[in-house]
Motif scaffolding. Structure first.
Motif, short mmCIF file in Angstrom:
data_model
loop_
_atom_site.label_atom_id
_atom_site.label_comp_id
_atom_site.label_asym_id
_atom_site.label_seq_id
_atom_site.Cartn_x
_atom_site.Cartn_y
_atom_site.Cartn_z
N PRO A 38 47.93 12.07 78.52
CA PRO A 38 46.49 11.83 78.64
C PRO A 38 46.11 10.36 78.49
O PRO A 38 45.15 9.91 79.14
CB PRO A 38 45.90 12.67 77.50
CG PRO A 38 46.88 13.79 77.36
CD PRO A 38 48.23 13.17 77.60
N GLN A 41 42.09 6.33 90.83
CA GLN A 41 41.88 6.99 89.56
C GLN A 41 43.02 7.94 89.24
O GLN A 41 43.41 8.78 90.05
CB GLN A 41 40.56 7.78 89.57
CG GLN A 41 40.30 8.59 88.31
CD GLN A 41 39.98 7.73 87.12
OE1 GLN A 41 39.13 6.83 87.22
NE2 GLN A 41 40.63 7.99 85.99
N VAL A 42 43.55 7.80 88.05
CA VAL A 42 44.56 8.71 87.52
C VAL A 42 43.96 9.41 86.33
O VAL A 42 43.50 8.77 85.38
CB VAL A 42 45.85 7.98 87.13
CG1 VAL A 42 46.79 8.91 86.36
CG2 VAL A 42 46.53 7.41 88.36
N THR A 43 43.95 10.72 86.37
CA THR A 43 43.44 11.52 85.27
C THR A 43 44.51 12.51 84.85
O THR A 43 45.02 13.27 85.67
CB THR A 43 42.16 12.27 85.67
OG1 THR A 43 41.17 11.33 86.11
CG2 THR A 43 41.62 13.06 84.49
N VAL A 44 44.84 12.49 83.58
CA VAL A 44 45.87 13.37 83.05
C VAL A 44 45.22 14.31 82.05
O VAL A 44 44.63 13.87 81.05
CB VAL A 44 47.01 12.59 82.39
CG1 VAL A 44 48.10 13.54 81.92
CG2 VAL A 44 47.58 11.56 83.36
N SER A 45 45.33 15.57 82.32
CA SER A 45 44.75 16.60 81.47
C SER A 45 45.72 16.98 80.37
O SER A 45 46.92 17.14 80.61
CB SER A 45 44.39 17.83 82.31
OG SER A 45 43.98 18.90 81.49
N THR A 52 45.44 8.04 81.49
CA THR A 52 44.22 8.15 82.28
C THR A 52 43.53 6.80 82.39
O THR A 52 43.22 6.16 81.38
CB THR A 52 43.27 9.18 81.65
OG1 THR A 52 43.89 10.47 81.68
CG2 THR A 52 41.96 9.23 82.41
N GLY A 55 45.08 10.79 91.24
CA GLY A 55 44.60 12.15 91.25
C GLY A 55 44.65 12.74 89.87
O GLY A 55 44.71 12.03 88.86
N LEU A 56 44.63 14.04 89.83
CA LEU A 56 44.65 14.79 88.58
C LEU A 56 46.04 15.36 88.35
O LEU A 56 46.63 15.96 89.26
CB LEU A 56 43.61 15.92 88.63
CG LEU A 56 43.53 16.83 87.41
CD1 LEU A 56 43.07 16.04 86.19
CD2 LEU A 56 42.58 17.98 87.70
N ALA A 57 46.54 15.17 87.17
CA ALA A 57 47.84 15.71 86.81
C ALA A 57 47.78 16.33 85.42
O ALA A 57 46.93 15.97 84.60
CB ALA A 57 48.91 14.62 86.84
N GLN A 58 48.67 17.24 85.19
CA GLN A 58 48.83 17.81 83.86
C GLN A 58 49.73 16.93 83.02
O GLN A 58 50.51 16.13 83.53
CB GLN A 58 49.44 19.21 83.95
CG GLN A 58 48.64 20.21 84.75
CD GLN A 58 47.50 20.82 83.96
OE1 GLN A 58 47.50 20.75 82.73
NE2 GLN A 58 46.55 21.42 84.64
#
Length: 113
Positions: A87, A108-112, A90, A10-13
């Motif tokens: 980041p 999917q791993v997305t790091v903002s 990702t 997922g999306l993480a900071q």
């Protein structure tokens, strides 16, 4: 071929956490080492962490101290706890099982930043 499924991405900071799971049929999970890999666009697939059948983990320098790999043999599942995300983490994360050359769909791993 049997099904192998990765989940938990997922999306993480930056600095956040995610927990990935790799589930497989018992017949291929039991007694085998499992490794997590990741692949970012335009880059080679790289090893993230590995765990043998006895539960002994192995990490690469970029993940050691931040990620924890574990396995629950009763659930035929290997986990990757990802903390202090960056980041550069990702990527699509996939797992591979000793002796088998097939993969799941990946997660999917997305790091903002």
């Amino acid at each position: 071929q049997v099904q192998l499924e990765e989940s938990g991405g997922g999306l993480a900071q930056t600095g956040g956490s995610l927990r990935l799971a790799c589930a497989a049929p018992e017949i291929i999970f039991s007694g085998n080492a499992v490794a997590w890999y990741r692949q970012a666009p335009g880059k080679q697939r790289e090893l993230v962490a590995m765990i043998n059948s006895g539960g002994d983990p192995l990490y690469v320098p970029s993940t050691k101290g931040r990620f924890t790999i574990s396995r629950d043999n009763s659930k035929n599942t290997v986990y990757l706890q990802m903390n202090s995300l960056r980041p550069e983490d990702t990527a699509v994360y996939l797992c591979g099982i000793e002796g088998y050359d097939f993969w799941g769909q990946g997660t999917q791993v997305t790091v903002s930043a």
